[in-house]
Design a protein around this motif. Structure first.
Motif, PDB file in Angstrom:
ATOM      1  N   TYR A  48      42.871  39.136  42.896  1.00 19.18           N
ATOM      2  CA  TYR A  48      42.286  39.907  41.491  1.00 19.18           C
ATOM      3  C   TYR A  48      40.474  39.949  42.350  1.00 19.18           C
ATOM      4  O   TYR A  48      40.602  39.004  42.705  1.00 19.18           O
ATOM      5  CB  TYR A  48      42.451  40.395  40.410  1.00 19.18           C
ATOM      6  CG  TYR A  48      42.519  39.238  39.555  1.00 19.18           C
ATOM      7  CD1 TYR A  48      41.561  38.319  38.401  1.00 19.18           C
ATOM      8  CD2 TYR A  48      43.289  38.197  39.717  1.00 19.18           C
ATOM      9  CE1 TYR A  48      41.030  37.080  38.354  1.00 19.18           C
ATOM     10  CE2 TYR A  48      43.736  37.003  39.004  1.00 19.18           C
ATOM     11  CZ  TYR A  48      42.287  36.699  37.997  1.00 19.18           C
ATOM     12  OH  TYR A  48      42.391  35.515  37.624  1.00 19.18           O
ATOM     13  N   TYR A  50      37.235  40.699  40.572  1.00 19.17           N
ATOM     14  CA  TYR A  50      36.186  40.902  39.430  1.00 19.17           C
ATOM     15  C   TYR A  50      35.011  40.269  39.128  1.00 19.17           C
ATOM     16  O   TYR A  50      34.174  39.815  40.423  1.00 19.17           O
ATOM     17  CB  TYR A  50      37.616  40.253  38.245  1.00 19.17           C
ATOM     18  CG  TYR A  50      36.719  38.472  38.152  1.00 19.17           C
ATOM     19  CD1 TYR A  50      35.685  37.978  37.804  1.00 19.17           C
ATOM     20  CD2 TYR A  50      37.946  37.910  38.844  1.00 19.17           C
ATOM     21  CE1 TYR A  50      36.448  36.855  37.757  1.00 19.17           C
ATOM     22  CE2 TYR A  50      37.982  36.208  38.989  1.00 19.17           C
ATOM     23  CZ  TYR A  50      36.824  36.126  38.835  1.00 19.17           C
ATOM     24  OH  TYR A  50      36.532  34.375  38.871  1.00 19.17           O
ATOM     25  N   LEU A  73      42.812  46.942  36.402  1.00 15.67           N
ATOM     26  CA  LEU A  73      43.399  47.143  34.381  1.00 15.67           C
ATOM     27  C   LEU A  73      42.324  47.110  33.902  1.00 15.67           C
ATOM     28  O   LEU A  73      42.333  47.628  33.298  1.00 15.67           O
ATOM     29  CB  LEU A  73      43.131  45.537  35.737  1.00 15.67           C
ATOM     30  CG  LEU A  73      44.745  45.009  35.923  1.00 15.67           C
ATOM     31  CD1 LEU A  73      44.697  43.697  35.847  1.00 15.67           C
ATOM     32  CD2 LEU A  73      46.091  45.756  35.952  1.00 15.67           C
ATOM     33  N   SER A  74      40.861  47.024  35.109  1.00 12.36           N
ATOM     34  CA  SER A  74      40.182  47.858  33.747  1.00 12.36           C
ATOM     35  C   SER A  74      38.947  48.329  34.801  1.00 12.36           C
ATOM     36  O   SER A  74      38.517  48.064  36.140  1.00 12.36           O
ATOM     37  CB  SER A  74      39.285  46.418  33.304  1.00 12.36           C
ATOM     38  OG  SER A  74      38.360  46.178  32.077  1.00 12.36           O
ATOM     39  N   GLY A  75      38.282  49.175  33.640  1.00  7.05           N
ATOM     40  CA  GLY A  75      36.854  49.515  34.239  1.00  7.05           C
ATOM     41  C   GLY A  75      37.345  51.077  35.623  1.00  7.05           C
ATOM     42  O   GLY A  75      38.607  51.603  35.735  1.00  7.05           O
ATOM     43  N   SER A  76      36.350  50.367  36.854  1.00  8.36           N
ATOM     44  CA  SER A  76      36.828  51.578  37.734  1.00  8.36           C
ATOM     45  C   SER A  76      35.971  51.688  39.394  1.00  8.36           C
ATOM     46  O   SER A  76      35.465  50.667  39.453  1.00  8.36           O
ATOM     47  CB  SER A  76      36.543  53.069  37.418  1.00  8.36           C
ATOM     48  OG  SER A  76      34.755  53.193  37.280  1.00  8.36           O
ATOM     49  N   ASN A  93      40.686  54.501  38.311  1.00 11.18           N
ATOM     50  CA  ASN A  93      39.877  54.698  37.012  1.00 11.18           C
ATOM     51  C   ASN A  93      41.061  54.747  35.472  1.00 11.18           C
ATOM     52  O   ASN A  93      41.124  54.559  34.833  1.00 11.18           O
ATOM     53  CB  ASN A  93      39.078  54.812  36.176  1.00 11.18           C
ATOM     54  CG  ASN A  93      39.524  56.659  36.828  1.00 11.18           C
ATOM     55  OD1 ASN A  93      40.039  57.420  36.932  1.00 11.18           O
ATOM     56  ND2 ASN A  93      37.839  57.238  36.145  1.00 11.18           N
ATOM     57  N   LYS A  94      42.661  54.428  36.144  1.00 12.80           N
ATOM     58  CA  LYS A  94      43.385  54.614  35.152  1.00 12.80           C
ATOM     59  C   LYS A  94      44.472  53.258  35.514  1.00 12.80           C
ATOM     60  O   LYS A  94      45.179  53.007  36.870  1.00 12.80           O
ATOM     61  CB  LYS A  94      44.601  55.700  35.137  1.00 12.80           C
ATOM     62  CG  LYS A  94      43.358  57.202  35.310  1.00 12.80           C
ATOM     63  CD  LYS A  94      44.055  58.134  34.679  1.00 12.80           C
ATOM     64  CE  LYS A  94      43.248  59.515  34.919  1.00 12.80           C
ATOM     65  NZ  LYS A  94      42.446  59.925  34.519  1.00 12.80           N
ATOM     66  N   PRO A  95      45.082  52.188  34.865  1.00 10.93           N
ATOM     67  CA  PRO A  95      45.787  51.085  35.551  1.00 10.93           C
ATOM     68  C   PRO A  95      47.452  51.823  34.832  1.00 10.93           C
ATOM     69  O   PRO A  95      47.975  50.412  35.344  1.00 10.93           O
ATOM     70  CB  PRO A  95      45.295  50.379  33.702  1.00 10.93           C
ATOM     71  CG  PRO A  95      44.605  50.890  32.384  1.00 10.93           C
ATOM     72  CD  PRO A  95      44.544  52.258  33.273  1.00 10.93           C
ATOM     73  N   GLY A 115      32.113  45.238  34.657  1.00 10.28           N
ATOM     74  CA  GLY A 115      33.503  45.011  33.923  1.00 10.28           C
ATOM     75  C   GLY A 115      34.645  45.163  34.703  1.00 10.28           C
ATOM     76  O   GLY A 115      36.072  44.924  33.955  1.00 10.28           O
ATOM     77  N   SER A 116      34.757  45.575  35.826  1.00 12.79           N
ATOM     78  CA  SER A 116      35.825  45.848  36.337  1.00 12.79           C
ATOM     79  C   SER A 116      36.846  45.343  36.744  1.00 12.79           C
ATOM     80  O   SER A 116      36.038  43.924  37.508  1.00 12.79           O
ATOM     81  CB  SER A 116      35.679  47.434  37.577  1.00 12.79           C
ATOM     82  OG  SER A 116      35.275  47.047  38.480  1.00 12.79           O
ATOM     83  N   CYS A 118      39.942  44.550  40.003  1.00 15.74           N
ATOM     84  CA  CYS A 118      40.953  45.129  40.499  1.00 15.74           C
ATOM     85  C   CYS A 118      42.620  44.352  41.180  1.00 15.74           C
ATOM     86  O   CYS A 118      41.552  43.538  41.864  1.00 15.74           O
ATOM     87  CB  CYS A 118      40.483  46.060  41.841  1.00 15.74           C
ATOM     88  SG  CYS A 118      41.197  46.063  43.742  1.00 15.74           S
TER      89      CYS A 118
END
Length: 144
Positions: A48, A50, A73-76, A93-95, A115-116, A118
């Motif tokens: 991931y 981050y 998972l979070s953010g976009s 932008n949708k988990p 805070g995103s 991926c």
């Protein structure tokens, strides 16, 4: 449909799919599940991204045989995809929705929100020989 490990010079941006991840809704929070036939490959690597600065980008390469499934998972963030047919920009932008990227597509991931995170599920373990890191080499690989 299980993927195969062969070089893909014929794939197109139109082969990219956004796949809805099955979820179980609950008043305590939702649960998303990836199993069975949710994605068309066996997961051999998970990593991931981050703490990516908003003005930075990741990716900037293509794969010869590797499939990836990206999940915000979070953010976009945005995924820029390129091939001989042109370019496509997809906002993630949708988990509960992932992006299946097939081999032979140039990708760049950019515009990360604060805070995103991926999450990337990959069909193969890391293999530097599978990467095409120079765009001109990619153009040659695809025969463009």
């Amino acid at each position: 449909m299980e993927t195969t490990s062969r070089q893909n010079t014929t794939s197109r941006v139109s082969d990219i799919q956004q796949i809805e991840i099955p979820k179980i809704k609950d008043s305590r929070g939702n649960l998303a599940v990836i199993e069975k036939d949710c994605i068309p490959f066996t997961i051999k690597r998970v990593y991931y991204l981050y703490d990516v600065p908003s003005d930075a980008f990741r990716g900037g390469h293509a794969h010869k045989t590797l499939y990836q499934f990206l999940i915000p998972l979070s953010g976009s963030f945005e995924v820029r995809l390129k091939d001989s047919d042109g370019e496509q920009l997809i906002t993630m932008n949708k988990p509960d929705k992932g992006l299946l990227i097939v081999p032979g597509i140039w990708r760049e991931i950019e515009n990360f929100s604060s805070g995103s995170v991926c999450l990337v599920l990959a069909s193969e373990e890391f293999d530097e020989a599978d990467y095409i890191r120079d765009y001109e080499d990619f153009v040659s690989f695809k025969g463009l």
